[in-house]
Design an enzyme around this catalytic site. Structure first.
Site, PDB file in Angstrom:
ATOM      1  N   SER A 174      21.983   7.691 -10.374  1.00 45.62           N
ATOM      2  CA  SER A 174      22.896   7.456  -9.252  1.00 45.62           C
ATOM      3  C   SER A 174      22.609   8.387  -8.080  1.00 45.62           C
ATOM      4  O   SER A 174      21.573   8.271  -7.426  1.00 45.62           O
ATOM      5  CB  SER A 174      24.340   7.594  -9.755  1.00 45.62           C
ATOM      6  OG  SER A 174      25.263   7.130  -8.808  1.00 45.62           O
TER       7      SER A 174
ATOM      8  N   ASP B 123      10.315   8.853  -0.547  1.00 50.18           N
ATOM      9  CA  ASP B 123       9.967   7.882   0.492  1.00 50.18           C
ATOM     10  C   ASP B 123       9.621   8.554   1.817  1.00 50.18           C
ATOM     11  O   ASP B 123       8.747   8.075   2.551  1.00 50.18           O
ATOM     12  CB  ASP B 123      11.125   6.908   0.708  1.00 50.18           C
ATOM     13  CG  ASP B 123      11.155   5.784  -0.311  1.00 50.18           C
ATOM     14  OD1 ASP B 123      10.355   5.833  -1.266  1.00 50.18           O
ATOM     15  OD2 ASP B 123      11.979   4.856  -0.156  1.00 50.18           O
TER      16      ASP B 123
ATOM     17  N   LYS C  76      20.356   3.533 -11.854  1.00 48.23           N
ATOM     18  CA  LYS C  76      21.673   3.081 -11.390  1.00 48.23           C
ATOM     19  C   LYS C  76      21.649   3.024  -9.867  1.00 48.23           C
ATOM     20  O   LYS C  76      21.834   4.021  -9.188  1.00 48.23           O
ATOM     21  CB  LYS C  76      22.789   4.009 -11.866  1.00 48.23           C
ATOM     22  CG  LYS C  76      24.160   3.545 -11.409  1.00 48.23           C
ATOM     23  CD  LYS C  76      25.231   4.534 -11.801  1.00 48.23           C
ATOM     24  CE  LYS C  76      26.582   4.099 -11.238  1.00 48.23           C
ATOM     25  NZ  LYS C  76      26.608   4.184  -9.749  1.00 48.23           N
TER      26      LYS C  76
END
Length: 471
Positions: free
Chosen positions: A294, A305, A319
């Site tokens: 999460s 990224d 999740k």
């Protein structure tokens, strides 16, 4: 007679409130509105039948609360109904202080599972592990319990003992006695690992960003020649979205951190970093594993990224959904925790069910490498029967041999192999420049697979859980 009258009134009030809502939408809903009327009548019929015919008297409120929880948990593993008591527990938890054992749990089809023990808590010290099943609490079966019910049993006055019955893969069931403590969660701690700073974040509560900033600043002040930073998110079960954004923002100068998208394709909310990297641009490595879930995945995905850090360890939990807490009557009737959006990393990835794959895959032990090669047991979002679907065409990595595992003479009880490899990446400048270790042999999977098919091994299988209140 009085009892039946009260039950009837409670059922009528529930139905009347719902009917009022439906009346506002009946013209627009058309056939679906009519179907809702029919199903509500069915619900009322079932409640009445239970009240009149069940073998024992039932408490009306408990009956309705169970129905609400069942309705919500049928949607996905992370939606559920919170009683007023459970709502207060959750608020205590996010404030970072409460009494209990220090476990992050969830449930699926009435089976209570451990997502992760929290660092330094009684459950952590007792050896509870991610993926353990809690089958009983103080001798009372936990099978069929909601998360709220299990939490209520495990929380209580500090100093009192709680006995948990545990089922674990490839281990005979066992009991563990744990003494409750006041859980004052310090979610961020820092230390030096040779020439490199090490920042451990164990959860995301209201204080996490502030604690992380203070811990790093103190460490940097004492070690001004620090050459890099390792951010450890292993076994971090997640928590508050704004804190995940805050932690990511500590290390990014600008740009998107995460976006969340609801049912309406145009319903997109983006979170961006503000200027200022507290490290001053020091090289970073993030360590993750299957227990990183999460909010921890938001941080790992953003830093990966944005090319701010490389990732070492194992594919994360997967999740990729956002839950909204909706109080009922200001919390007087509890609240519903409802999945309202998926989140996406800056490059547009949804990691729901698939998880975030590290740049350098490293198993912590040879036993862990064997489990991954054979899929003997990997607890992840994809384990849930009713988990939200992943993006079309995407799936979690199939069983495979991890890229790296410790050598045969490495003792995982005294050493941290993943941390060691993270330091190697910093020392060499990148994953690409880091000399790779020999890959575990294919024979490993064949041998363990053969053992798993034997009757003796079959007997050790355990029974069939973003974050909910932590006991």
């Amino acid at each position: 007679m009085k009892k039946h009258l009260l039950i009837g009134v409670s059922a009528f009030v529930l139905g009347a409130a719902t009917m009022a809502y439906l009346n506002q939408n009946a013209l627009a809903a058309g056939a679906s509105g009519a179907e809702s009327y029919r199903v509500l009548e069915l619900f009322g019929d079932v409640v009445q039948a239970v009240e009149e015919n069940y073998v024992a008297e039932v408490e009306p409120r408990k009956l309705i609360e169970s129905a609400l929880d069942g309705m919500l948990t049928s949607l996905d593993p992370h939606s559920n109904y919170l009683t007023p008591e459970a709502l207060n527990d959750m608020r205590d938890q996010t404030r970072g202080e409460y009494g209990g054992l220090g476990l992050e749990i969830s449930s699926e089809e009435g089976v209570v599972k451990v997502i992760s023990p929290m660092d330094g808590t009684p459950a952590f010290k007792a050896g509870i592990k991610p993926g353990d099943y809690i089958t009983a609490v103080n001798g009372q079966t936990a099978i069929g319990m909601t998360v709220s019910e299990a939490v209520k049993l495990m929380r209580g006055p500090p100093g009192e003992a709680v006995t948990l019955s545990i089922a674990r893969e490839k281990t005979d069931p066992f009991d563990v006695r744990i003494v409750r403590e006041v859980i004052k969660t310090r979610s961020a701690v820092a230390r030096m690992e040779g020439d490199y700073g090490y920042l451990r974040i164990s959860a995301f509560n209201e204080k996490t960003t502030e604690e992380a900033r203070m811990a790093f600043d103190e460490l940097k002040a004492k070690n001004p020649r620090m050459k890099g930073l390792i951010l450890d998110l292993r076994n971090n079960p997640g928590g508050l979205l704004d804190q995940a954004v805050g932690i990511s923002d500590l290390f990014l100068e600008n740009g998107e951190i995460v976006s969340q998208r609801g049912r309406n394709p145009r319903d997109i909310e983006r979170y961006n970093a503000r200027a200022g990297d507290i490290t001053g641009g020091l090289p970073m490595v993030v360590v993750i594993n299957t227990g990183s879930a999460s909010a921890a995945e938001i941080v790992a995905g953003a830093l990966q990224d944005r090319k701010r850090a490389e990732l070492v360890g194992l594919t994360s939990f997967g999740k990729g959904s956002v839950q909204t807490l909706i109080p009922l009557r200001g919390g007087a009737d509890g609240a519903i925790k409802l999945t309202t959006a998926r989140y996406y990393t800056p490059s547009g990835r949804s990691i729901q069910k698939t998880g975030i794959e590290p740049d350098l895959e490293v198993a912590q032990s040879r036993e862990e490498a064997q489990a991954i090669a054979n899929r003997a047991f990997q607890f992840s979002e994809a384990s849930f029967r009713n988990a939200l679907n992943a993006d079309e065409g995407k799936s979690r990595a199939a069983p495979h041999e991890p890229a790296e595992a410790p050598p045969a003479d490495f003792n995982p009880r005294t050493g941290d192999f993943q941390l060691s490899r993270a330091k190697d990446v910093l020392k060499n400048g990148s994953v690409a420049a880091t000399p790779k270790l020999p890959k575990p042999t294919a024979r490993m999977a064949e041998v363990v697979g053969a053992r798993a098919s034997t009757p003796a091994a079959a007997k050790t299988g355990a029974a069939a859980e973003t974050p909910t209140p932590k006991p």
